[in-house]
Design an enzyme around this catalytic site. Structure first.
Site, PDB file in Angstrom:
ATOM      1  N   ARG A 145       0.800  -1.227   0.000  1.00  0.00           N
ATOM      2  CA  ARG A 145       0.000   0.000   0.000  1.00  0.00           C
ATOM      3  C   ARG A 145       0.832   1.276   0.000  1.00  0.00           C
ATOM      4  O   ARG A 145       0.624   2.165  -0.821  1.00  0.00           O
ATOM      5  CB  ARG A 145      -0.902  -0.005   1.236  1.00  0.00           C
ATOM      6  CG  ARG A 145      -1.896   1.136   1.288  1.00  0.00           C
ATOM      7  CD  ARG A 145      -2.618   1.167   2.637  1.00  0.00           C
ATOM      8  NE  ARG A 145      -3.135  -0.135   2.988  1.00  0.00           N
ATOM      9  CZ  ARG A 145      -4.320  -0.618   2.612  1.00  0.00           C
ATOM     10  NH1 ARG A 145      -5.123   0.138   1.899  1.00  0.00           N
ATOM     11  NH2 ARG A 145      -4.708  -1.826   2.965  1.00  0.00           N
ATOM     12  N   CYS A 156     -25.056  -1.658 -11.113  1.00  0.00           N
ATOM     13  CA  CYS A 156     -26.375  -1.882 -10.512  1.00  0.00           C
ATOM     14  C   CYS A 156     -26.219  -2.452  -9.104  1.00  0.00           C
ATOM     15  O   CYS A 156     -26.656  -3.576  -8.811  1.00  0.00           O
ATOM     16  CB  CYS A 156     -27.200  -2.806 -11.380  1.00  0.00           C
ATOM     17  SG  CYS A 156     -27.402  -2.167 -13.038  1.00  0.00           S
TER      18      CYS A 156
HETATM   19  C1  LIG Z   1      -1.625  -7.751   1.482  1.00  0.00           C
HETATM   20  C2  LIG Z   1      -0.377  -8.294   2.025  1.00  0.00           C
HETATM   21  C3  LIG Z   1       0.742  -7.483   2.130  1.00  0.00           C
HETATM   22  C4  LIG Z   1       0.734  -6.028   1.770  1.00  0.00           C
HETATM   23  O1  LIG Z   1      -0.062  -5.294   2.596  1.00  0.00           O
HETATM   24  P1  LIG Z   1      -0.113  -3.686   2.454  1.00  0.00           P
HETATM   25  O2  LIG Z   1      -1.177  -3.310   3.406  1.00  0.00           O
HETATM   26  O3  LIG Z   1      -0.470  -3.443   1.032  1.00  0.00           O
HETATM   27  O4  LIG Z   1       1.226  -3.180   2.802  1.00  0.00           O
HETATM   28  C5  LIG Z   1       1.900  -8.037   2.600  1.00  0.00           C
HETATM   29  N1  LIG Z   1       1.962  -9.338   2.948  1.00  0.00           N
HETATM   30  C6  LIG Z   1       0.916 -10.162   2.852  1.00  0.00           C
HETATM   31  C7  LIG Z   1       1.060 -11.574   3.252  1.00  0.00           C
HETATM   32  C8  LIG Z   1      -0.295  -9.659   2.388  1.00  0.00           C
HETATM   33  O5  LIG Z   1      -1.361 -10.470   2.323  1.00  0.00           O
END
Ligand SMILES: *Cc1c(COP(=O)(O)O)cnc(C)c1O
Length: 425
Positions: A280, A346
């Site tokens: 993220r 929808c």
């Molecule tokens: C989704 C996920 C991440 C990344 O999470 P962010 O919130 O995008 O930093 C890292 N490791 C695992 C195992 C995930 O499922």
């Protein structure tokens, strides 16, 4: 980025882009992605062996992944196509971490073939892995830890409390799993956890590091195995709302380094790398979903209909997530109109904003939806026959490059290739 002043483009620039690429589209900034990656690595430079394995699911675009690789990142993959994406841009061996759960055999096989770090989600995956690999075991294995009731998480966390989460091994299982793998000839170990997502509390990453480092000390002593790294997971949050502030990375890294010195150096089990797998915070703030107002509706509420829908950004509909909205060219106008900004699906939850105070919107106005770069395009889908948009990249040289074209109806029909079908699309 959570304010009308944060845009990396101007309205005339967007008007120009729409002459070639009609709305809606995602627009990423190469410059900001690189600067942010450098900032992350600089803050973590005091932490031994730091690497961020970009969580590919956040934004699976090879052009952006290439940029991240140039900035020193590896890739955290959780499916076969994600592994292939990492492979396509030349990532090799332990630059790839495979953190899946409920994993099919073919993914273990692919991960092994790539020499990737395999992160096992459960103790029962040990025999499953062995069988998938025809009796072989990798030299390095990582386990995902779920602290359960030993750790509570923040409110509003997308993952929920660890005790209710499907991921990872319990504490007791970890000791057992390391023992089993040691007997099977594994030489190096990793310890992983992913407790929180979109967490803005700087302390929580330090607490996670302390928790994993304590466990490494205990398991190393009790089981006699050598740990190569701990992986603190992803989850560094981004300020979606105007009043939120970003995580103080220097605070995090000072805390992590202190814990490393006190636990790993003091117990003489160095070297040990500390890695993360953020998605993220790596791409999220540096992309806007650009859309246009095409309808207005005055019934029991005031609605603005835009040409994007939740197929282009599902977070508001899925979790009620806040995404800041800027009406281009009206940044300084009074925000004196209350609107629901909606897509055309929808489904009544197809709303980018509910009761949002915005400047008066005229039909044809261009609208930028902020922080769309992680779990944004990536969550796109075709329900209701909606098509995914293009992804554009504003290069450092100021040029706009299409890094993924928009879907067409032909793409939507592409899987209808049944032999003997009379219907031609
Ligand atoms: C989704 C996920 C991440 C990344 O999470 P962010 O919130 O995008 O930093 C890292 N490791 C695992 C195992 C995930 O499922």
């Amino acid at each position: 980025m959570n304010s009308d002043k944060d845009l990396f483009f101007t309205k005339p620039q967007i008007e120009e882009i729409t002459k070639t690429y009609p709305t809606p589209f995602h627009l990423y900034s190469e410059k900001l992605i690189r600067e942010n990656a450098k900032k992350l690595y600089k803050a973590f430079s005091i932490v031994p062996g730091f690497k961020n394995y970009f969580a590919v699911k956040a934004c699976p675009n090879v052009y952006l992944m290439q940029i991240l690789r140039e900035e020193g990142m590896g890739f955290d993959c959780s499916s076969l196509p994600e592994m292939i994406l990492a492979q396509k841009i030349g990532a090799k061996g332990e630059e790839i971490m495979v953190s899946s759960n409920n994993t099919p055999a073919i993914e273990f096989q692919k991960a092994f073939e790539l020499g990737a770090i395999i992160n096992l989600d459960d103790i029962t995956h040990i025999p499953f892995l062995e069988e998938s690999l025809g009796g072989k075991v990798p030299e390095l294995i990582c386990f995902r830890y779920n602290p359960g009731p030993l750790r509570a998480t923040a409110e509003g966390n997308v993952i929920g409390s660890p005790q209710d989460a499907k991921y990872g091994l319990t504490r007791a299982q970890l000791f057992e799993a390391c023992k089993i793998m040691k007997q099977k000839g594994v030489k190096r170990f990793g310890l992983h956890t992913m407790i929180a997502s979109n967490d803005l509390r700087k302390e929580s990453f330090v607490t996670t590091a302390e928790m994993l480092l304590d466990l490494v000390v205990e398991i190393s002593k009790e089981v006699g195995v050598k740990f190569d790294f701990i992986n603190l997971g992803g989850g560094i949050g981004i300020p979606y709302k105007p009043e939120q502030v970003e995580v103080d990375l220097d605070f995090v890294t000072r805390g992590v380094k202190k814990a490393y010195d006190e636990k790993i150096l003091a117990n003489k089990i160095a070297p040990l790398k500390i890695v993360m797998e953020n998605g993220r915070m790596v791409t999220g703030p540096f992309d806007y979903l650009i859309t246009r107002a095409i309808h207005e509706k005055h019934i029991y509420k005031e609605y603005i209909g835009v040409d994007a829908c939740m197929a282009n950004l599902m977070r508001p509909a899925l979790y009620g997530a806040y995404h800041h909205i800027t009406v281009l060219g009206k940044e300084n106008a009074p925000h004196d109109h209350k609107y629901d900004v909606v897509g055309s699906l929808c489904e009544n939850n197809d709303k980018f904003a509910i009761d949002r105070m915005l400047p008066e919107i005229k039909m044809g106005d261009l609208i930028a939806i902020h922080n769309a770069g992680a779990h944004g395009f990536a969550m796109g889908f075709n329900y209701n026959g909606k098509l995914r948009s293009a992804e554009l990249l504003l290069r450092e040289n100021g040029k706009v490059e299409m890094i993924r074209r928009a879907e067409t109806t032909q793409d939507y029909f592409a899987t209808y290739n049944f032999p003997g079908a009379k219907i031609k699309f």
